[in-house]
Write a protein that holds these residues in place. Structure first.
Motif, PDB file in Angstrom:
ATOM      1  N   SER A 272       0.842  -1.189   0.000  1.00  0.00           N
ATOM      2  CA  SER A 272       0.000   0.000   0.000  1.00  0.00           C
ATOM      3  C   SER A 272       0.879   1.241   0.000  1.00  0.00           C
ATOM      4  N   ILE A 273       0.572   2.165  -0.886  1.00  0.00           N
ATOM      5  CA  ILE A 273       1.219   3.470  -0.919  1.00  0.00           C
ATOM      6  C   ILE A 273       0.134   4.494  -0.594  1.00  0.00           C
ATOM      7  N   ASP A 274       0.137   4.993   0.621  1.00  0.00           N
ATOM      8  CA  ASP A 274      -0.891   5.941   1.080  1.00  0.00           C
ATOM      9  C   ASP A 274      -2.300   5.449   0.761  1.00  0.00           C
ATOM     10  N   GLY A 275      -2.551   4.174   0.974  1.00  0.00           N
ATOM     11  CA  GLY A 275      -3.882   3.601   0.773  1.00  0.00           C
ATOM     12  C   GLY A 275      -4.135   3.039  -0.609  1.00  0.00           C
ATOM     13  N   ALA A 276      -3.280   3.326  -1.572  1.00  0.00           N
ATOM     14  CA  ALA A 276      -3.411   2.749  -2.918  1.00  0.00           C
ATOM     15  C   ALA A 276      -2.660   1.416  -2.922  1.00  0.00           C
ATOM     16  N   GLU A 277      -3.399   0.337  -3.114  1.00  0.00           N
ATOM     17  CA  GLU A 277      -2.796  -0.991  -3.012  1.00  0.00           C
ATOM     18  C   GLU A 277      -2.448  -1.588  -4.370  1.00  0.00           C
ATOM     19  N   PHE A 278      -1.381  -2.369  -4.371  1.00  0.00           N
ATOM     20  CA  PHE A 278      -1.004  -3.168  -5.531  1.00  0.00           C
ATOM     21  C   PHE A 278      -0.304  -4.416  -5.028  1.00  0.00           C
ATOM     22  N   TRP A 279      -0.217  -5.412  -5.881  1.00  0.00           N
ATOM     23  CA  TRP A 279       0.387  -6.694  -5.527  1.00  0.00           C
ATOM     24  C   TRP A 279       1.677  -6.888  -6.311  1.00  0.00           C
ATOM     25  N   VAL A 280       2.599  -7.623  -5.703  1.00  0.00           N
ATOM     26  CA  VAL A 280       3.870  -7.988  -6.325  1.00  0.00           C
ATOM     27  C   VAL A 280       4.062  -9.483  -6.102  1.00  0.00           C
ATOM     28  N   SER A 281       4.507 -10.163  -7.137  1.00  0.00           N
ATOM     29  CA  SER A 281       4.815 -11.585  -6.962  1.00  0.00           C
ATOM     30  C   SER A 281       5.974 -11.984  -7.858  1.00  0.00           C
ATOM     31  N   ASP A 282       6.655 -13.040  -7.432  1.00  0.00           N
ATOM     32  CA  ASP A 282       7.659 -13.620  -8.307  1.00  0.00           C
ATOM     33  C   ASP A 282       6.961 -14.149  -9.548  1.00  0.00           C
ATOM     34  N   GLU A 283       7.620 -13.988 -10.694  1.00  0.00           N
ATOM     35  CA  GLU A 283       7.034 -14.504 -11.930  1.00  0.00           C
ATOM     36  C   GLU A 283       6.855 -16.015 -11.805  1.00  0.00           C
ATOM     37  N   SER A 284       5.846 -16.512 -12.496  1.00  0.00           N
ATOM     38  CA  SER A 284       5.591 -17.962 -12.517  1.00  0.00           C
ATOM     39  C   SER A 284       5.205 -18.346 -13.936  1.00  0.00           C
ATOM     40  N   PRO A 285       6.201 -18.638 -14.761  1.00  0.00           N
ATOM     41  CA  PRO A 285       5.919 -18.986 -16.154  1.00  0.00           C
ATOM     42  C   PRO A 285       4.921 -20.129 -16.309  1.00  0.00           C
ATOM     43  N   GLU A 286       4.899 -21.037 -15.342  1.00  0.00           N
ATOM     44  CA  GLU A 286       3.950 -22.159 -15.415  1.00  0.00           C
ATOM     45  C   GLU A 286       2.496 -21.694 -15.314  1.00  0.00           C
ATOM     46  N   HIS A 287       2.285 -20.450 -14.835  1.00  0.00           N
ATOM     47  CA  HIS A 287       0.946 -19.858 -14.771  1.00  0.00           C
ATOM     48  C   HIS A 287       0.801 -18.694 -15.752  1.00  0.00           C
ATOM     49  N   ALA A 288       1.736 -18.583 -16.687  1.00  0.00           N
ATOM     50  CA  ALA A 288       1.751 -17.524 -17.703  1.00  0.00           C
ATOM     51  C   ALA A 288       1.900 -16.132 -17.085  1.00  0.00           C
ATOM     52  N   ASN A 289       2.621 -16.036 -15.963  1.00  0.00           N
ATOM     53  CA  ASN A 289       2.936 -14.755 -15.330  1.00  0.00           C
ATOM     54  C   ASN A 289       4.425 -14.483 -15.521  1.00  0.00           C
ATOM     55  N   PHE A 290       4.740 -13.513 -16.369  1.00  0.00           N
ATOM     56  CA  PHE A 290       6.121 -13.233 -16.731  1.00  0.00           C
ATOM     57  C   PHE A 290       6.526 -11.832 -16.290  1.00  0.00           C
ATOM     58  N   SER A 291       7.762 -11.694 -15.907  1.00  0.00           N
ATOM     59  CA  SER A 291       8.298 -10.383 -15.540  1.00  0.00           C
ATOM     60  C   SER A 291       8.713  -9.634 -16.802  1.00  0.00           C
ATOM     61  N   PRO A 292       8.855  -8.310 -16.710  1.00  0.00           N
ATOM     62  CA  PRO A 292       9.381  -7.561 -17.858  1.00  0.00           C
ATOM     63  C   PRO A 292      10.753  -8.072 -18.306  1.00  0.00           C
ATOM     64  N   GLU A 293      11.557  -8.569 -17.362  1.00  0.00           N
ATOM     65  CA  GLU A 293      12.870  -9.101 -17.724  1.00  0.00           C
ATOM     66  C   GLU A 293      12.737 -10.308 -18.648  1.00  0.00           C
ATOM     67  N   SER A 294      11.757 -11.144 -18.406  1.00  0.00           N
ATOM     68  CA  SER A 294      11.542 -12.314 -19.268  1.00  0.00           C
ATOM     69  C   SER A 294      10.954 -11.936 -20.616  1.00  0.00           C
ATOM     70  N   LEU A 295      10.112 -10.907 -20.606  1.00  0.00           N
ATOM     71  CA  LEU A 295       9.430 -10.494 -21.836  1.00  0.00           C
ATOM     72  C   LEU A 295      10.259  -9.543 -22.682  1.00  0.00           C
ATOM     73  N   GLY A 296      11.325  -8.989 -22.123  1.00  0.00           N
ATOM     74  CA  GLY A 296      12.110  -7.981 -22.840  1.00  0.00           C
ATOM     75  C   GLY A 296      11.476  -6.610 -22.768  1.00  0.00           C
ATOM     76  N   GLY A 297      10.623  -6.389 -21.788  1.00  0.00           N
ATOM     77  CA  GLY A 297       9.947  -5.105 -21.590  1.00  0.00           C
ATOM     78  C   GLY A 297       8.613  -5.322 -20.916  1.00  0.00           C
ATOM     79  N   GLY A 298       8.049  -4.256 -20.394  1.00  0.00           N
ATOM     80  CA  GLY A 298       6.773  -4.344 -19.699  1.00  0.00           C
ATOM     81  C   GLY A 298       5.602  -4.146 -20.625  1.00  0.00           C
ATOM     82  N   THR A 299       4.435  -4.517 -20.144  1.00  0.00           N
ATOM     83  CA  THR A 299       3.207  -4.357 -20.926  1.00  0.00           C
ATOM     84  C   THR A 299       2.248  -3.363 -20.277  1.00  0.00           C
ATOM     85  N   VAL A 300       2.605  -2.866 -19.096  1.00  0.00           N
ATOM     86  CA  VAL A 300       1.761  -1.883 -18.404  1.00  0.00           C
ATOM     87  C   VAL A 300       2.639  -0.751 -17.898  1.00  0.00           C
ATOM     88  N   ARG A 301       1.984   0.326 -17.554  1.00  0.00           N
ATOM     89  CA  ARG A 301       2.664   1.464 -16.936  1.00  0.00           C
ATOM     90  C   ARG A 301       1.822   1.856 -15.727  1.00  0.00           C
TER      91      ARG A 301
END
Length: 122
Positions: free
Chosen positions: A38-67
């Motif tokens: 939480s940043i001053d009440g605005a929440e977000f989640w962080v997790s280790d990438e899990s390719p087996e669940h199709a969750n990839f980090s920007p490092e794996s993808l060669g860049g991010g898909t969101v801002r």
């Protein structure tokens, strides 16, 4: 949810860079982390990438898909704090014709953040 490599290190970065508070956390036996921050009440989640669940980090993808867009009262101070914590500046904080004072960084895990606030109408 932001997928990253080395979730524990990412949580430490977000706490340092954004004064994030860790609201919830799961540590897996293999060292993977899922954390709600939480940043001053605005929440977000962080997790280790899990390719087996199709969750990839920007490092794996060669860049991010969101801002991420973070609205704060003092974007200049917040952007400076992120740089001190290890982020890289993409564009400095400045006033824009579209009515925002905003700058942009990329965090050490490849996620882009715009940090700003609306300009007053006075």
């Amino acid at each position: 949810m932001l997928s990253v490599r080395n979730g524990a290190r990412a949580v430490r970065f977000y706490k340092s860079a954004f004064d994030a508070v860790e609201v919830y956390r799961i540590d897996a036996p293999d060292g993977a982390v899922v954390s709600r921050l939480s940043i001053d009440g605005a929440e977000f989640w962080v997790s280790d990438e899990s390719p087996e669940h199709a969750n990839f980090s920007p490092e794996s993808l060669g860049g991010g898909t969101v801002r991420m867009v973070l609205t704060v009262p003092d974007p200049d101070a917040m952007l400076a704090k992120t740089l001190a914590a290890g982020a890289r500046e993409i564009s400095p904080v400045q006033d824009h014709d579209y009515g925002w004072r905003v700058g942009r960084i990329v965090d050490p895990f490849g996620h882009h953040w715009e940090i700003g606030r609306p300009l007053s109408n006075t």
